[in-house]
Design an enzyme around this catalytic site. Structure first.
Site: not given
Ligand SMILES: [Zn+2]
Ligand SMILES: [Zn+2]
Length: 378
Positions: A86, A344
């Protein structure tokens, strides 16, 4: 800013997110100590500047043309997460939606002239160009950015170990530097003179100069040092807004007592002030908010709101405080999670006047307020 005459609003890249106290690799790559230029002047005046390049690797005319509006495109494809990627996806998406860079990549003007294919070498800018072409191959499912990922060991060996959560800011700096170096390798004159290195298209889009000025309070002798930057890392532990962090970054430091300054003109230790300022600001300005705390061996994260504006006049933080220099926010990378080890990354970028959130393969349109409220997510 010179590009638009210094009065227009210009895109600004705000990398909202954090990282190492100092990006050592970046300093080595683009702003090593040997690159600093010290100029001593009796008084500060307008022509005290970093050295001018003898020629440009990417002409100013071509640079200006990258800022022309292109015909609207539909938002491109999402990027699949291939195991903790990510950080990589978020940075690439913001770069892909960076207007002038997007124009460069989709026009294929770099690869047409690039000698890497003929020579069988890896060119990071060519890889980014084909990545962008694929992203805007609209109507297809989210793509796997495997080609770029598979070249990571050549692009930045630091990111060799795939599958590990990495720092997005660190990756951005390494990646831009790899694009820049790919260009330098192809210059006809080798080694490329230092001032000319700053004229690669990457440096002309993202790079500027910071000035560090020590001013003797007795005789007003000013000693200036210029260092190139590709982004500005800001301490946010004591700042509640981006502007306050910039204030702290550019505030004058007093050199007194044990810290007295040896003035070259007075030839003695004197009281002095030292101030950092943005001396030349690039068309695309990137900030890193240092939220990660690597002290005491921890990888903790500073959980706090740091507000940032949609439009920012950086004049108060520059060497020329009276010259307005406005930037518009167009992209950010946000880390959601408790520490540097976990969490994330998602990206936000403006496209055709609308904001989108890029969460790996998922792309959705969001409201401006959601973008501004991003500190809540962290
Ligand atoms: Zn190339
Ligand atoms: Zn002096």
């Amino acid at each position: 800013m010179e590009v638009n005459g210094g009065t227009h609003l210009i895109n600004g890249l705000l990398t909202e997110k954090p990282l190492l106290p100092r990006v050592i690799e970046f300093v080595k790559a683009s702003a090593d100590a040997g690159h600093s230029v010290t100029r001593d002047k009796h008084k500060e005046d307008a022509d005290d500047e970093p050295p001018k390049p003898q020629f440009y690797l990417f002409s100013r005319e071509r640079l200006v043309s990258l800022f022309h509006e292109s015909s609207p495109r539909r938002v491109g494809r999402g990027l699949r997460n291939l195991g903790n990627t990510c950080f990589f996806n978020s940075v690439l998406q913001v770069l892909t939606y960076t207007g002038p860079l997007q124009n460069l990549l989709l026009s294929k003007q770099h690869s047409r002239e690039c000698i890497s294919k003929r020579e069988g070498t890896v060119c990071t800018l060519c890889l980014l160009e084909s990545h962008a072409q694929e992203v805007f191959d609209i109507g297809k499912a989210p793509m796997k950015p495997t080609r770029l990922l598979s070249h990571m060991p050549q692009i930045a060996s630091r990111f060799r170990a795939q599958g590990r959560q990495e720092d997005a800011h660190e990756f951005l700096i390494h990646f831009l530097d790899a694009c820049h170096k790919s260009i330098l390798k192809q210059a006809t004159q080798q080694p490329v003179p230092r001032p000319v290195q700053q004229t690669s298209v990457i440096c002309q889009l993202f790079g500027g100069f910071l000035r560090s000025q020590v001013l003797c309070l007795k005789c007003k002798y000013a000693s200036n040092t210029f260092d190139p930057f590709m982004d500005i890392s800001l301490e946010v532990s004591k700042a509640s807004t981006l502007e306050k962090a910039l204030d702290a970054f550019t505030t004058s430091e007093q050199l007194r007592g044990a810290n007295k300054y040896q003035c070259k003109q007075c030839k003695q230790k004197v009281d002095a002030t030292k101030r950092f300022s943005i001396h030349s600001s690039p068309p695309l300005l990137s900030f890193q908010l240092k939220r990660f705390d690597f002290s005491h061996g921890s990888r903790g994260k500073l959980q706090k709101n740091v507000k940032f504006p949609l439009s920012l006049n950086i004049a108060p933080y520059t060497s020329h405080r009276d010259r307005e220099a406005k930037y518009n926010l167009y992209g950010l990378v946000v880390h959601c999670g408790q520490s540097a080890k976990s969490g994330h990354y998602v990206a936000f970028a403006k496209h055709n006047g609308n904001w989108f959130q890029f969460n790996d393969e998922a792309i959705r349109q969001v409201k401006e307020q959601q973008v501004l409220g991003q500190e809540a997510c962290e």
